[in-house]
Design a protein around this motif. Structure first.
Motif: not given
Lengths: 108, 507
Positions: B84-85, B87, B89, B245-246, B249
């Motif tokens: 989700t995160g 998006y 970026l 996570c990164f 993303m």
């Protein structure tokens, strides 16, 4: 620097995220910096906080013992609240860029 | 492990759903002119958002996340947040610039920006590789769900599923049916949320909002004998969490089939706002997916069925269906879930195989091998490539190397290590040139490939570059390589720099 095409002295086509040239781009890049900072802090900062506040190897500590809306706090923050934050960040970005664009004089 | 007999309800429902989407697709095609030329305004930003979401939601979202959450608890939230995160970026760094750039496939962008056929071919190869890996994960989901529906072994179910998927794709392509993205999204989200409410209700948790109700299930587990399951770092270290996570993303922000979505958006402003809607619609699913995993755990705890090791891993990727069965919701509702998962997987492989085949037939075959090829030859090559790609995926899926979400993550790592830096620097630094782009892509591919090698070949490498999470360190390395190589070689042409400054970054 560019031998094959004549460069008109008044024109400058440099684009650099760290050295925004026009006023519009400077403001936009400032917005982006702010939002990137918020994005990183919320996502990775909270994990850092969990590590710092942990009392056991598994990461249990004050932040995992409390609960919000019936959910263990760390699960609530990461699994629920962060997604909401992301949507909010997008909202802030869009309204700011909309406003920036409106206040610029029209250009061909 | 899986029941022996064919389950009629899901089988009939599956046929029905495929039929409906085909008919709607044909209807949409009949009004295509009006539909597309009237453009975005008739669909609206919300509609484009739904299209972004339906394009995004695959077996990884539908089955994968619940599966990892069931296995790894808090660690799985790295997937939720990464997907989700990313998006955020995508929106703040790229969306409107890519819209203004006006090139919608990764190879198109790369050639226009970096003015190099070699860079174009390389990015086409990367696009195909990403499609392949991503599809393997989808096939695994299809195999598992078909196995569940027809009560057959994974291998046979996979073959059956692959045949059905391929004939559906070719048939729909032959008829020229387009997918109604909004309807597709609605079907997916309803088929995911309604059964979840029933599961929560049956288990006695807060059912009107199962997204909050599963918190109580976690609380129960943490007070019972499964406290470790709820703790943050039981299944992975903080470094592993952040790296994963990164990676997801930056992978999201570099994924070819996400970027090409902006093609249908009428202007940069709508592109920006539709990303917000897309994120909201995706969020609806991602808020809910962990709930299936948590409810399944809660049910196990009640029945003192703490399954271990291989059993749990085998269950994980169909835990969404198992949670339904265990909680005792009506069979037709479990069937709805199964059909939703298959629809999600089918639409994703359609998109990926088509873009992969397009990348080969146009960017590699036409541009490199046979520049004299006419439309018909290119079509034939594209069809052939679709078949070849489908076969390769099938071979890869026979012995799936990991969970659905994990396999998908590898595709994201590749995108994050190659295409993300390419787009980021291409948009935000005019000095990036083709040499930098080519060096960056090669470095990124090497890093991703090395992370997949068994640990003993490069000792210590896997600790810093886990296969699913190599972009935390990989992407910055690639960016540095691109900058250094670009500075050592001549600047790109004035034409493209002017275009970048005056068009792409105009207000």
């Amino acid at each position: 620097m560019i031998p094959d095409e004549p460069q008109r002295p008044s024109e400058d086509f440099r684009v650099n995220f760290f050295r925004p040239r026009s006023d519009y781009m400077r403001r936009k890049v400032h917005t982006i910096w702010g939002l990137l900072a918020a994005w990183a802090l919320l996502t990775f900062g909270f994990q850092g906080l969990l590590v710092l506040s942990a009392e056991e190897v598994s990461g249990d500590g004050p932040l995992t013992r409390i609960s919000l809306l019936g959910i263990p706090f760390h699960h609530w923050f990461t699994g629920q609240f962060l997604i909401l934050c992301f949507i909010l960040l997008c909202y802030i970005f869009n309204t700011r860029v909309d406003r920036l664009t409106r206040t610029q004089p029209k250009r061909k | 492990m899986i029941g022996e007999s064919v389950k009629m309800t899901p089988a009939v429902l599956l046929l029905l759903a495929l039929g409906i989407s085909l008919i709607v697709g044909l209807y949409a095609r009949a009004r295509k002119g009006e539909y597309y030329l009237g453009t975005g305004h008739s669909i609206g930003r919300m509609g484009i958002g739904a299209a972004i979401a339906s394009n995004w939601m695959s077996a990884a979202s539908f089955l994968g996340i619940a599966g990892v959450f069931y296995l790894q608890g808090y660690f799985a939230l790295a997937y939720v947040i990464g997907w989700t995160g990313g998006y955020v970026l995508l929106l703040i760094l790229m969306a409107s610039q890519i819209r203004r750039f006006g090139r919608y496939t990764a190879p198109d962008f790369v050639e226009a920006r970096y003015e190099s056929t070699a860079a174009r071919v390389l990015s086409a190869v990367i696009t195909i590789l990403i499609s392949l890996v991503y599809c393997i994960a989808q096939y695994k989901g299809i195999g598992l769900v078909f196995g569940w529906i027809f009560g057959i072994d994974y291998t046979y179910a996979l073959l059956l599923g692959a045949v059905v998927a391929l004939s559906y794709i070719l048939f729909a392509g032959y008829l020229g049916a387009t997918r109604n993205q909004q309807l597709h999204y609605a079907m997916l989200i309803v088929s995911f949320l309604v059964p979840l409410m029933f599961v929560a209700y049956k288990l006695g948790y807060f059912w009107p909002l199962p997204q909050l109700g599963y918190g109580q299930a976690l609380q129960d587990l943490s007070l019972g004998n499964m406290r470790e399951y709820v703790s943050p770092w039981t299944f992975g270290t903080p470094f592993e969490w952040i790296a994963l996570c990164f990676t997801l993303m930056v992978g999201t922000a570099g994924l070819p089939h996400v970027l090409s979505r902006f093609y249908t958006v009428p202007n940069p402003r709508d592109a920006r706002w539709s990303v917000l809607w897309g994120l909201f619609f995706i969020g609806l699913l991602y808020w809910s997916a962990p709930a299936y995993g948590a409810f399944a755990r809660a049910w196990e705890a009640r029945h003192t069925l703490a399954a271990d090791g291989d059993d749990v891993t085998a269950l994980a990727d169909i835990i969404v269906l198992k949670a339904g069965e265990w909680a005792g919701i009506p069979e037709w509702l479990v069937a709805v879930l199964a059909v939703g998962a298959i629809l999600a997987a089918f639409s994703t492989i359609t998109g990926l195989l088509v873009s992969g085949a397009g990348a080969f037939s146009y960017d590699i075959y036409y541009r490199l091998i046979n520049p004299k090829a006419d439309d018909r030859q290119r079509m034939a090559v594209a069809r052939g490539t679709t078949l070849v790609l489908a076969m390769l995926v099938l071979i890869g899926a026979l012995n799936p190397p990991g969970l659905i979400a994990q396999i998908t993550a590898v595709a994201f790592a590749l995108a994050g290590n190659t295409l993300f830096p390419l787009f980021l620097l291409g948009i935000w630094w005019d000095r990036t040139n083709k040499f930098g782009a080519i060096a960056g892509m090669i470095t990124g591919m090497c890093i991703t490939a090395a992370s997949l090698l068994p640990g003993h070949i490069l000792p210590g490498f896997n600790a810093l570059f886990p296969p699913t999470s190599s972009a935390l360190i990989g992407a910055p390395i690639v960016i540095v390589v691109m900058i250094v190589v670009s500075l050592l070689t001549p600047a790109p042409s004035l034409k493209i720099r002017r275009f970048l400054a005056e068009q792409v970054h105009k207000y």
